[in-house]
Write an enzyme that holds these catalytic residues in place. Structure first.
Site, PDB file in Angstrom:
ATOM      1  N   SER A 239       0.792  -1.128  -0.185  1.00 43.16           N
ATOM      2  CA  SER A 239       0.036  -0.043  -0.094  1.00 43.16           C
ATOM      3  C   SER A 239       0.824   1.249  -0.209  1.00 43.16           C
ATOM      4  O   SER A 239       2.057   1.203   0.090  1.00 43.16           O
ATOM      5  CB  SER A 239      -0.880   0.030   1.250  1.00 43.16           C
ATOM      6  OG  SER A 239      -0.078   0.082   2.418  1.00 43.16           O
ATOM      7  N   LYS A 240       0.195   2.365  -0.023  1.00 43.02           N
ATOM      8  CA  LYS A 240       1.171   3.892  -0.200  1.00 43.02           C
ATOM      9  C   LYS A 240       2.046   3.688   1.084  1.00 43.02           C
ATOM     10  O   LYS A 240       2.857   4.649   1.043  1.00 43.02           O
ATOM     11  CB  LYS A 240      -0.053   4.804  -0.140  1.00 43.02           C
ATOM     12  CG  LYS A 240      -0.811   5.095  -1.460  1.00 43.02           C
ATOM     13  CD  LYS A 240      -1.651   6.209  -1.492  1.00 43.02           C
ATOM     14  CE  LYS A 240      -2.523   6.307  -2.744  1.00 43.02           C
ATOM     15  NZ  LYS A 240      -3.375   7.553  -2.722  1.00 43.02           N
ATOM     16  N   ARG A 241       1.806   3.376   1.971  1.00 46.83           N
ATOM     17  CA  ARG A 241       2.514   3.425   3.423  1.00 46.83           C
ATOM     18  C   ARG A 241       3.941   2.866   3.227  1.00 46.83           C
ATOM     19  O   ARG A 241       4.698   3.088   3.735  1.00 46.83           O
ATOM     20  CB  ARG A 241       1.823   3.069   4.636  1.00 46.83           C
ATOM     21  CG  ARG A 241       1.555   1.560   4.828  1.00 46.83           C
ATOM     22  CD  ARG A 241       0.379   1.048   5.937  1.00 46.83           C
ATOM     23  NE  ARG A 241       0.265  -0.259   5.977  1.00 46.83           N
ATOM     24  CZ  ARG A 241       0.829  -1.074   6.418  1.00 46.83           C
ATOM     25  NH1 ARG A 241       2.169  -0.912   7.189  1.00 46.83           N
ATOM     26  NH2 ARG A 241       0.534  -2.379   6.584  1.00 46.83           N
ATOM     27  N   HIS A 242       3.987   1.745   2.037  1.00 46.13           N
ATOM     28  CA  HIS A 242       5.126   1.094   1.794  1.00 46.13           C
ATOM     29  C   HIS A 242       6.182   1.948   0.732  1.00 46.13           C
ATOM     30  O   HIS A 242       7.221   1.551   0.407  1.00 46.13           O
ATOM     31  CB  HIS A 242       5.063  -0.167   1.342  1.00 46.13           C
ATOM     32  CG  HIS A 242       4.266  -1.284   2.274  1.00 46.13           C
ATOM     33  ND1 HIS A 242       2.915  -1.450   2.242  1.00 46.13           N
ATOM     34  CD2 HIS A 242       4.791  -1.724   3.331  1.00 46.13           C
ATOM     35  CE1 HIS A 242       2.680  -2.262   3.131  1.00 46.13           C
ATOM     36  NE2 HIS A 242       3.653  -2.547   3.987  1.00 46.13           N
ATOM     37  N   GLY A 243       5.657   2.981   0.194  1.00 49.77           N
ATOM     38  CA  GLY A 243       6.140   3.869  -0.697  1.00 49.77           C
ATOM     39  C   GLY A 243       5.162   3.864  -2.000  1.00 49.77           C
ATOM     40  O   GLY A 243       3.768   3.604  -1.840  1.00 49.77           O
TER      41      GLY A 243
END
Length: 471
Positions: A239-243
């Site tokens: 997801s976005k929290r991983h980049g």
């Protein structure tokens, strides 16, 4: 054997995710290997979330990574009559029925079933009512098989057996006349003669719902394959929290499309210990047998390494084509437009060993544009000292005495002056480097001079002498 026909069928509800690109890539590779057909279909029946901007983002993303399609893009919203006619044909065959249950009633029953620890599936109360002309709103439900098993020989996961007793009578046509996902997908795959449906394994639970619909409509059932998810480093779904997860974000960050393709195909597929593949090698070597059954973990460092390898080995002219938009974005458009393609390629060769992304490369090549260098004041203070001014002046005079630019002659002249002044090479090279590039770090000094050319090298050296002397 019939011609292989595969499809990529994204929903246009946002950007093109790298997981979607990998799914498209595996389908594309198989189609190209088997000399088959790759179909692009846009599943846009979710009117509340689908946008034209997302459709454009999908098309741009696929084009950027070079995944060309043979048919399409088809849009489901342009095929509504097909879904309705096939849904009504199931009604005529007795394989579907009208359901007049209200949404609030269904919700109340669902909660009641959950409270009793039962499955929240539809209880089938309209199944045997034989409603032919419903008054008011009504949805059309498929009569799912209630006995036996649905067996799927998955291309990736192997044989999977589903118990039909757990299937419910899913809605195939909503009360507003719109088809549901599971029904429209079956109709499209059947009418487009799709032979292999390969998608993410988040769709695995849809497969036993779709197979009986194929059979009820009298269509051949395609082979199914379900790709494991891509996870972040914490083993949660990417997801976005991983980049960045949008494929076009990687273009903006300076990644090469071929590097992205190579990395994504290796994210869940292998061929021995080989890491780097040409596009043709991927087509030749790809097989479903070597797609791993477990989830793959996205590793940004490995992607960065892969990109750096491609920057080093890709033909410089191709790098230039990807680099130019980033240079224009950095405010160098005028200089880029007046530069020759050969000079830009020479610039790429000069700095490519130092750049892991094209945005790195923009930073490294910026000093070579324009007549003068933008000085880093710390470097000026450290290396362009008053004591160096007369030495740099003598170097300038020697360079001016050599007509044209000869790397060998200039380097020999440079070394002789350093020996005469009792300086180590670095003691003379660093002030010259700052004078020429404005920075204390650069590729080889004489390679830099070669790219700048004789006139700009001499001009910048004069400017450096002025700074060193305090003029």
């Amino acid at each position: 054997m019939s011609q292989v026909r595969v499809r990529f069928a994204p929903s246009p509800t946002g950007f093109l995710h790298i997981g979607g690109v990998r799914t498209a890539l595996f389908n594309w590779l198989y189609a190209r290997q088997q000399k088959g057909v790759f179909v692009l279909r846009i599943e846009d029946t979710d009117q509340s979330r689908s946008t034209d901007e997302s459709i454009q983002a999908i098309i741009e993303g696929l084009k950027w990574v070079g995944l060309d399609w043979d048919e399409g893009p088809f849009r489901q919203t342009e095929r509504m009559d097909l879904y309705r006619s096939h849904a009504l044909s199931l009604l005529e065959k007795g394989r579907a029925y009208w359901c007049v249950c209200k949404a609030e009633e269904l919700e109340a029953r669902r909660k009641e079933a959950e409270a009793k620890g039962l499955s929240p599936r539809y209880d089938g109360r309209c199944r045997s009512l034989g409603i032919t002309n419903p008054a008011g709103e009504a949805a059309l439900r498929f009569k799912a098989p209630q006995e036996g098993q649905t067996v799927v020989d998955d291309l990736i996961k192997g044989r999977i057996v589903f118990d039909n007793a757990v299937l419910d009578d899913l809605i195939i046509l909503r009360s507003n006349g719109y088809p549901t996902y599971n029904f429209s997908v079956v109709v499209d795959d059947a009418l487009m003669h799709i032979t292999h449906v390969v998608r993410g394994d988040d769709h695995l639970t849809n497969t036993p719902r779709q197979v009986p619909i194929f059979e009820a409509l009298g269509f051949p059932v395609p082979r199914f394959g379900h790709l494991p998810m891509i996870l972040g480093s914490d083993k949660a779904r990417l997801s976005k929290r991983h980049g960045a997860t949008s494929i076009m974000a990687y273009k903006e960050m300076g990644y090469l499309p071929d590097a992205m393709v190579n990395y994504l195909v290796r994210l869940g597929w292998s061929h021995g210990d080989q890491e780097v593949f040409t596009r043709q090698e991927l087509i030749e070597k790809f097989s479903w047998d070597h797609v791993q059954k477990s989830a793959a973990v996205f590793n940004p460092e490995k992607l960065l390494w892969m990109n750096a390898e491609y920057i080093k080995t890709t033909e410089p002219g191709r790098i230039v084509r990807e680099l130019v938009p980033l240079l224009e974005r950095a405010g160098l458009g005028d200089e880029v437009r007046t530069a020759s393609a050969d000079w830009l390629a020479q610039l790429v060769v000069l700095v490519r060993e130092r750049a892991k992304t094209l945005t790195d490369m923009v930073m490294w090549v910026t000093p070579y544009f324009g007549q003068t260098a933008a000085y880093d004041e710390e470097s000026v203070k450290k290396f362009l000292t008053p004591a160096m001014a007369p030495i740099l002046s003598r170097l300038l005079a020697r360079f001016e005495a050599i007509s044209g630019f000869s790397k060998a002659e200039w380097e020999e002249s440079f070394k002789r002056l350093a020996d005469e002044e009792g300086l180590k090479m670095g003691q003379l090279a660093q002030p010259v480097r700052v004078a020429l590039t404005g920075r204390a770090a650069s590729p080889g000094l004489f390679e830099v001079m070669e790219v700048l050319g004789r006139d700009r090298t001499l001009f910048r050296l004069r400017k450096g002498i002025e700074r060193a002397s305090g003029a």
